[in-house]
Design an enzyme around this catalytic site. Structure first.
Site, PDB file in Angstrom:
ATOM      1  N   ARG A  21       0.822  -1.214   0.000  1.00 46.01           N
ATOM      2  CA  ARG A  21       0.000   0.000   0.000  1.00 46.01           C
ATOM      3  C   ARG A  21       0.853   1.261   0.000  1.00 46.01           C
ATOM      4  O   ARG A  21       0.491   2.261  -0.611  1.00 46.01           O
ATOM      5  CB  ARG A  21      -0.996   0.004   1.162  1.00 46.01           C
ATOM      6  CG  ARG A  21      -0.382  -0.133   2.528  1.00 46.01           C
ATOM      7  CD  ARG A  21      -1.472  -0.019   3.582  1.00 46.01           C
ATOM      8  NE  ARG A  21      -0.925  -0.231   4.912  1.00 46.01           N
ATOM      9  CZ  ARG A  21      -1.491   0.219   6.016  1.00 46.01           C
ATOM     10  NH1 ARG A  21      -2.611   0.912   5.956  1.00 46.01           N
ATOM     11  NH2 ARG A  21      -0.959  -0.025   7.184  1.00 46.01           N
ATOM     12  N   ASP A  55      -8.822  -7.329  11.702  1.00 42.29           N
ATOM     13  CA  ASP A  55     -10.197  -6.851  11.616  1.00 42.29           C
ATOM     14  C   ASP A  55     -11.203  -7.977  11.391  1.00 42.29           C
ATOM     15  O   ASP A  55     -12.408  -7.780  11.535  1.00 42.29           O
ATOM     16  CB  ASP A  55     -10.337  -5.791  10.510  1.00 42.29           C
ATOM     17  CG  ASP A  55      -9.922  -4.405  11.002  1.00 42.29           C
ATOM     18  OD1 ASP A  55      -9.994  -4.176  12.237  1.00 42.29           O
ATOM     19  OD2 ASP A  55      -9.531  -3.567  10.178  1.00 42.29           O
ATOM     20  N   SER A 113      -5.615   4.603   5.074  1.00 44.36           N
ATOM     21  CA  SER A 113      -5.361   3.162   5.055  1.00 44.36           C
ATOM     22  C   SER A 113      -4.950   2.698   3.669  1.00 44.36           C
ATOM     23  O   SER A 113      -4.005   1.933   3.519  1.00 44.36           O
ATOM     24  CB  SER A 113      -6.618   2.392   5.488  1.00 44.36           C
ATOM     25  OG  SER A 113      -7.035   2.825   6.773  1.00 44.36           O
ATOM     26  N   ARG A 122      -2.315  -5.205   2.101  1.00 43.34           N
ATOM     27  CA  ARG A 122      -2.035  -4.217   3.134  1.00 43.34           C
ATOM     28  C   ARG A 122      -0.546  -4.238   3.503  1.00 43.34           C
ATOM     29  O   ARG A 122       0.026  -3.237   3.908  1.00 43.34           O
ATOM     30  CB  ARG A 122      -2.873  -4.540   4.376  1.00 43.34           C
ATOM     31  CG  ARG A 122      -2.670  -3.595   5.542  1.00 43.34           C
ATOM     32  CD  ARG A 122      -3.504  -4.059   6.726  1.00 43.34           C
ATOM     33  NE  ARG A 122      -3.396  -3.127   7.836  1.00 43.34           N
ATOM     34  CZ  ARG A 122      -2.375  -3.054   8.667  1.00 43.34           C
ATOM     35  NH1 ARG A 122      -1.346  -3.864   8.519  1.00 43.34           N
ATOM     36  NH2 ARG A 122      -2.365  -2.174   9.649  1.00 43.34           N
ATOM     37  N   GLU A 177     -19.656   3.966  -0.697  1.00 37.98           N
ATOM     38  CA  GLU A 177     -18.876   3.351  -1.768  1.00 37.98           C
ATOM     39  C   GLU A 177     -19.642   3.276  -3.082  1.00 37.98           C
ATOM     40  O   GLU A 177     -19.063   3.474  -4.156  1.00 37.98           O
ATOM     41  CB  GLU A 177     -18.426   1.940  -1.342  1.00 37.98           C
ATOM     42  CG  GLU A 177     -17.450   1.912  -0.164  1.00 37.98           C
ATOM     43  CD  GLU A 177     -18.138   2.031   1.203  1.00 37.98           C
ATOM     44  OE1 GLU A 177     -19.391   2.048   1.256  1.00 37.98           O
ATOM     45  OE2 GLU A 177     -17.411   2.086   2.211  1.00 37.98           O
TER      46      GLU A 177
END
Lengths: 277, 315
Positions: free
Chosen positions: B6, B113, B33, B163, B54
């Site tokens: 990322r 998460d 993020s 990520r 979104e």
């Protein structure tokens, strides 16, 4: 400046022709949506024949105004008007919804000259129209984006997301016209999903709101002028209409959202549109 | 390990976006993020934070694309392929608008998460959309190229980014091409066709297998669509045993794409599918999650051995 009485008469005559051709066509192919096509007739006519800057000889003209028919199921009326403007032959109308046609059941921008965006799934047309408005601003192109919406479509949450965004991004080159015919597929708007005080809702989401009789071309043109003059925020016009307008047994009837037209109904409808009681 | 994908993505967006004023970037309130925030800082007039909305963001991007802009649409992969899907289908796929969907936190990489934020279906979903090109970033240099390529090529695209850090398998000089997988390591006993984080895992598995005198060809099939049919068939002919490896459901992703090629074009059909076995995972430390859900190096080694045994059975 308001349109002249004679110009209004011309446009009214045009609308009558569009309605008759629509009924002829939908009767002959036994598919398509009469109700919402009839209610949006004057709105699209006011845009394409009076207010919006479009060039059938150059559909991709950078400085054209963009008309997005968010309520894509009114495609038959959009196509009839595009054909009248000269985007494609009127003769081609009879291919509507048939195999190999350029006139898909819902508007397809890749296929049909003059169609700005492919629409059909309700609730996303306004978002895309906003994106066009923001893109034009970035490119410093002084065109107006018209998003023509149904009121049933307002059930979709994305519409309200788009309104918040249009307000945040100060999309004053966006004019939203709501075909407020109060009828959805399954029943009246009040039965299916009551919108309550629509004007207050739109204002609360940051729009400058105008209201008019959506079957009166003069009022529509004035409302469009007023909406275009709004600065720093999006403008919305609530155009009060009647679903199935012009044909007594279709008016206000949800059953005529997308029902095939029978022979007796066809005869009655055409007689009414010709002005024979 | 290389830099996190990322971070590389965020830098590439700024670097290549600087040279092309048609590049616009949208995010759904997760730009810190996804790392699209850097672009927003440098080019605020071309950055649209659409808030936590979104579906609207995706369709707004469609409108921007309709005016000739090149929108990069950013949020977690799981939300792009669910909440954002209607706009992807209608405007990207059906209308062929030049939209770039960047699926952040692909696979299990948002590990802590939990399943609500994992993305194990995105490759399958975007792969079924006509006109879409689908890519999965395996390392930092590929991530960088995917951004550059997305700006240069006029097509709707889905690009999955992790990520986290992934094993570096390329160099700054490596040349990439859509539709051409990369052979990372040669071997004749079996082929691992991997994508994303599993490319690094496959290299490690191949090293382990070499200690047992088993030599595995390793391919990075970062180009899921268009897929490299020739390389798949060549590998099948060369090694007779294919193991697909993806941080994705075993249904419909890279494994599916490879199986479609093998069954349709006459490959020697021994294929083992390494992926998440039609279940949701759970929260936890990333490498532990990979191990528990069958994506660890040991699972890959076992799958290769099984594929080779099946090949021998078939004779």
């Amino acid at each position: 400046m308001s349109i002249s009485l004679s110009r209004k008469q011309e446009l009214d005559d045009l609308c009558r022709k569009f309605r008759m051709d629509l009924i002829e066509l939908l009767y002959s192919i036994q598919t398509g949506h009469p109700g919402g096509s009839l209610s949006v007739c004057e709105i699209l006519t006011a845009l394409y024949f009076e207010k919006a800057r479009v060039d059938p000889k150059n559909p991709g003209w950078e400085h054209r105004d963009r008309i997005v028919l968010a309520k894509g199921h009114a495609a038959p009326m959009l196509y009839r008007i595009l054909a009248e403007k000269g985007f494609f032959p009127v003769e081609e109308m009879k291919t509507l919804r048939q195999l190999n046609t350029r006139l898909q059941g819902h508007p397809c921008a890749l296929e049909t000259p003059g169609v700005e965006l492919s629409t059909g799934p309700l609730g996303i047309g306004l978002s895309a129209a906003l994106g066009i408005a923001l893109g034009l601003k970035l490119s410093k192109i002084d065109s107006t984006v018209y998003a023509v919406m149904g009121d049933g479509e307002l059930n979709e949450g994305t519409v309200w997301e788009a309104l918040m965004s249009a307000s945040k991004f100060k999309a004053d080159n966006l004019v939203i016209i709501i075909d407020r015919n109060n009828v959805q597929l399954d029943g009246t708007a009040d039965e299916i999903m009551p919108m309550g005080d629509l004007k207050a809702k739109l204002e609360a989401f940051g729009c400058e709101v105008f209201e008019c009789d959506g079957h009166n071309i003069s009022e529509l043109c004035d409302a469009i002028d007023n909406a275009k003059a709004v600065k720093e925020k999006p403008a919305a016009i609530i155009a009060r209409t009647v679903k199935g307008k012009g044909i007594s047994f279709m008016e206000g009837e949800s059953a005529w959202h997308g029902k095939p037209i029978g022979f007796e109904e066809y005869k009655t409808a055409m007689a009414e549109l010709r002005g024979e009681e | 390990m290389g830099r996190s994908q990322r971070d590389v993505y965020g830098d590439a967006l700024v670097r290549y976006g600087k040279d092309n004023e048609n590049v616009v970037v949208l995010d759904a309130d997760v730009s810190n993020s996804t790392k699209s925030a850097g672009f927003g800082k440098d080019f605020p007039e071309r950055f649209f934070n659409a808030g936590i909305a979104e579906a609207n963001m995706v369709s707004m991007a469609a409108g921007l694309a309709a005016t000739g802009k090149i929108p990069f649409i950013n949020t977690f992969a799981v939300f792009l392929n669910s909440i954002g899907l209607i706009g992807a289908r209608n405007f990207g796929s059906y209308s062929k608008l030049n939209m770039k969907f960047i699926g952040a936190y692909g696979g299990l990489s948002d590990s802590y998460d939990g399943p609500s934020h994992h993305s194990l279906e995105d490759i399958a979903i975007f792969r079924t959309l006509p006109n879409f090109q689908v890519f999965v970033a395996s390392d930092e240099y590929l991530t960088d190229w995917l951004v550059k390529n997305a700006i240069e090529v006029n097509a709707p695209m889905y690009i999955r980014i992790s990520r986290d850090e992934t094993r570096t398998v390329y160099t700054p000089e490596t040349k990439f091409e859509a539709g051409k997988g990369k052979v990372i390591r040669e071997g004749n006993d079996a082929t691992i066709i991997a994508c994303g984080v599993m490319v690094g895992q496959a290299v490690e598995a191949a090293e382990k297998l070499a200690e047992k005198d088993i030599y595995v060809r390793v391919i990075d099939m970062f180009t899921i669509k268009p897929v490299d049919r020739e390389l798949i068939l060549e590998s099948s002919a060369l090694t007779g045993a294919i193991v697909t490896a993806e941080e994705h459901s075993v249904i419909g992703g890279l494994g599916g794409a490879v199986a479609e090629v093998l069954t349709s074009y006459g490959g020697k059909i021994v294929q083992e599918f390494v992926g998440v076995n039609d279940c949701h995972a759970e929260c936890g430390q990333y490498s532990q999650l990979l191990d528990k859900y069958g994506l660890g190096v040991d699972s890959l080694v076992a799958a290769v051995e099984k594929a080779i045994a099946r090949k021998k059975e078939k004779g």
